[in-house]
Scaffold this active site. Structure first.
Site, PDB file in Angstrom:
ATOM      1  N   GLU A  81      23.321  14.955  12.170  1.00 47.76           N
ATOM      2  CA  GLU A  81      22.424  14.302  13.132  1.00 47.76           C
ATOM      3  C   GLU A  81      22.877  12.860  13.306  1.00 47.76           C
ATOM      4  O   GLU A  81      22.966  12.108  12.340  1.00 47.76           O
ATOM      5  CB  GLU A  81      20.967  14.335  12.660  1.00 47.76           C
ATOM      6  CG  GLU A  81      20.024  13.762  13.723  1.00 47.76           C
ATOM      7  CD  GLU A  81      18.569  13.616  13.261  1.00 47.76           C
ATOM      8  OE1 GLU A  81      17.749  14.448  13.662  1.00 47.76           O
ATOM      9  OE2 GLU A  81      18.278  12.669  12.513  1.00 47.76           O
ATOM     10  N   ARG A 108      34.643   0.912  17.254  1.00 45.50           N
ATOM     11  CA  ARG A 108      34.225  -0.498  17.409  1.00 45.50           C
ATOM     12  C   ARG A 108      35.443  -1.419  17.343  1.00 45.50           C
ATOM     13  O   ARG A 108      35.624  -2.306  18.168  1.00 45.50           O
ATOM     14  CB  ARG A 108      33.220  -0.857  16.318  1.00 45.50           C
ATOM     15  CG  ARG A 108      32.919  -2.358  16.257  1.00 45.50           C
ATOM     16  CD  ARG A 108      31.840  -2.705  15.252  1.00 45.50           C
ATOM     17  NE  ARG A 108      31.774  -4.129  15.000  1.00 45.50           N
ATOM     18  CZ  ARG A 108      31.161  -4.982  15.789  1.00 45.50           C
ATOM     19  NH1 ARG A 108      30.564  -4.568  16.884  1.00 45.50           N
ATOM     20  NH2 ARG A 108      31.141  -6.270  15.516  1.00 45.50           N
ATOM     21  N   LYS A 167      33.574   3.476  13.135  1.00 43.92           N
ATOM     22  CA  LYS A 167      33.903   2.066  12.917  1.00 43.92           C
ATOM     23  C   LYS A 167      35.226   1.749  13.601  1.00 43.92           C
ATOM     24  O   LYS A 167      35.430   0.644  14.094  1.00 43.92           O
ATOM     25  CB  LYS A 167      33.981   1.754  11.418  1.00 43.92           C
ATOM     26  CG  LYS A 167      32.609   1.679  10.756  1.00 43.92           C
ATOM     27  CD  LYS A 167      32.707   1.449   9.250  1.00 43.92           C
ATOM     28  CE  LYS A 167      31.309   1.442   8.638  1.00 43.92           C
ATOM     29  NZ  LYS A 167      31.325   1.041   7.209  1.00 43.92           N
ATOM     30  N   SER A 189       4.214   7.790  17.358  1.00 46.32           N
ATOM     31  CA  SER A 189       4.213   6.654  16.414  1.00 46.32           C
ATOM     32  C   SER A 189       4.692   5.363  17.075  1.00 46.32           C
ATOM     33  O   SER A 189       4.405   4.270  16.609  1.00 46.32           O
ATOM     34  CB  SER A 189       5.141   6.962  15.240  1.00 46.32           C
ATOM     35  OG  SER A 189       6.465   7.181  15.698  1.00 46.32           O
ATOM     36  N   GLU A 245      27.509  -1.636  17.577  1.00 46.18           N
ATOM     37  CA  GLU A 245      27.396  -2.873  16.800  1.00 46.18           C
ATOM     38  C   GLU A 245      27.749  -2.585  15.337  1.00 46.18           C
ATOM     39  O   GLU A 245      28.598  -3.238  14.766  1.00 46.18           O
ATOM     40  CB  GLU A 245      25.973  -3.433  16.930  1.00 46.18           C
ATOM     41  CG  GLU A 245      25.706  -4.704  16.146  1.00 46.18           C
ATOM     42  CD  GLU A 245      26.511  -5.905  16.595  1.00 46.18           C
ATOM     43  OE1 GLU A 245      27.164  -5.838  17.656  1.00 46.18           O
ATOM     44  OE2 GLU A 245      26.494  -6.922  15.880  1.00 46.18           O
ATOM     45  N   VAL A 263      23.854  10.962   3.060  1.00 45.47           N
ATOM     46  CA  VAL A 263      23.533  12.370   2.861  1.00 45.47           C
ATOM     47  C   VAL A 263      22.080  12.369   2.405  1.00 45.47           C
ATOM     48  O   VAL A 263      21.672  11.533   1.607  1.00 45.47           O
ATOM     49  CB  VAL A 263      24.467  13.009   1.801  1.00 45.47           C
ATOM     50  CG1 VAL A 263      24.020  14.427   1.477  1.00 45.47           C
ATOM     51  CG2 VAL A 263      25.902  13.002   2.299  1.00 45.47           C
ATOM     52  N   HIS A 291      18.667  11.015  19.584  1.00 45.69           N
ATOM     53  CA  HIS A 291      19.242  11.851  18.535  1.00 45.69           C
ATOM     54  C   HIS A 291      20.182  12.893  19.135  1.00 45.69           C
ATOM     55  O   HIS A 291      19.842  13.545  20.121  1.00 45.69           O
ATOM     56  CB  HIS A 291      18.149  12.585  17.749  1.00 45.69           C
ATOM     57  CG  HIS A 291      17.261  11.674  16.951  1.00 45.69           C
ATOM     58  ND1 HIS A 291      16.354  12.126  16.040  1.00 45.69           N
ATOM     59  CD2 HIS A 291      17.156  10.326  16.937  1.00 45.69           C
ATOM     60  CE1 HIS A 291      15.720  11.095  15.494  1.00 45.69           C
ATOM     61  NE2 HIS A 291      16.186   9.991  16.030  1.00 45.69           N
ATOM     62  N   SER A 330      14.363  14.772  -0.719  1.00 45.70           N
ATOM     63  CA  SER A 330      13.933  14.817   0.684  1.00 45.70           C
ATOM     64  C   SER A 330      14.234  16.175   1.313  1.00 45.70           C
ATOM     65  O   SER A 330      13.487  16.659   2.169  1.00 45.70           O
ATOM     66  CB  SER A 330      14.629  13.741   1.520  1.00 45.70           C
ATOM     67  OG  SER A 330      14.506  12.492   0.906  1.00 45.70           O
TER      68      SER A 330
END
Ligand code: 0O2
Ligand code: 0O2
Length: 205
Positions: free
Chosen positions: A137, A25, A22, A112, A38, A44, A118, A49
């Site tokens: 990542e 930017r 940030k 997809s 932008e 986390v 990445h 997951s």
């Protein structure tokens, strides 16, 4: 195992990287330049997951820190496709992190329709037990790519990964529309920069 203990350095890394990016930017903005960033988000990975991914990829608890690269995740949104490359170069030049892997789904979209760049980085975080290198990542994408991915992600969640065929086809068309939107916007960006150059030349005369 204490998940809180394991995840704490990841949480710390996400918070630090959000502040730093940030700040990038902010610097562009105060220097009156177009910011390739932008906005920035981060998270986390929720424990549920992580457990899902361990099962899906057959990863043992001892291996998760090396094998699951997105326990800490940062997302950088850009206005223009060109900005993605600017952000990647900026990341590669930084002294406080090391880029260790790149996956280009911008030029090589997933089946997809997913597009994004990445980057996996190694980030040294300072803990009470000393320095610990954490994998993070970073997903870099345009606003249009983000719009598509966010919608597709919710549909995937709703249909537990088995999106009906007709909706899949719609998503493919939406992905193409997002691609064209990025192309159109890139053309306008070029026009603006050309106009600015002409204006500067006129000023110098
Ligand atoms: P602002 O500028 O005041 O909105 P935190 O809750 O502190 O842990 P953060 O960064 O607030 O973390 O939350 P998160 O979920 O990581 O990131 C959300 C940020 O992305 C918010 O900014 C949103 O305003 C911003 N955001 C989301 N969509 C857009 C968009 O389309 N354009 C722009 N420019 N920003 C967007 P902040 O940090 O709350 O700051
Ligand atoms: P989250 O937090 O729900 O986003 P894999 O995880 O096995 O699919 P790999 O090689 O570990 O793949 O990593 P990859 O493909 O570089 O990155 C995976 C992440 O990219 C996903 O995280 C998504 O955030 C995003 N992603 C990849 N493909 C798609 C896609 O088709 N649609 C959408 N919407 N996002 C995608 P997770 O694990 O889903 O976690």
């Amino acid at each position: 195992m204490e998940w809180d203990v394991l995840l704490n350095p990841y949480k710390q890394s996400v918070e630090e990287l959000k502040v730093k990016l940030k700040g990038v930017r902010e610097q562009y903005i105060i220097e009156n330049k177009h910011s390739p960033i932008e906005f920035v988000t981060g998270r986390v990975k929720p424990v549920a997951s992580i457990l899902d991914k361990m099962k899906r990829k057959n990863i043992s608890l001892d291996d998760i820190e090396a094998e699951i690269q997105d326990i800490a995740g940062i997302r950088i949104m850009c206005q223009f496709v060109d900005d993605i490359g600017t952000v990647i170069n900026m990341l590669k030049k930084r002294k406080d992190l090391e880029v260790i892997e790149e996956r280009d789904y911008v030029n090589h979209k997933k089946p997809s329709g997913y597009r994004s760049f990445h980057v996996v980085i190694s980030y040294p975080v300072q803990t009470v037990d000393g320095e610990k290198k954490i994998l993070v990542e970073i997903q870099i994408r345009t606003l249009a790519m983000n719009f598509w991915a966010t919608i597709e992600h919710s549909l995937n969640y709703k249909y537990a990964g088995a999106i009906p065929r007709n909706i899949q086809q719609r998503l493919q068309r939406a992905a193409e529309a997002a691609f064209r939107l990025d192309e159109e916007m890139s053309i306008i960006k070029g026009e603006i920069q050309e106009a600015q150059k002409l204006f500067e030349q006129k000023e110098q005369r």
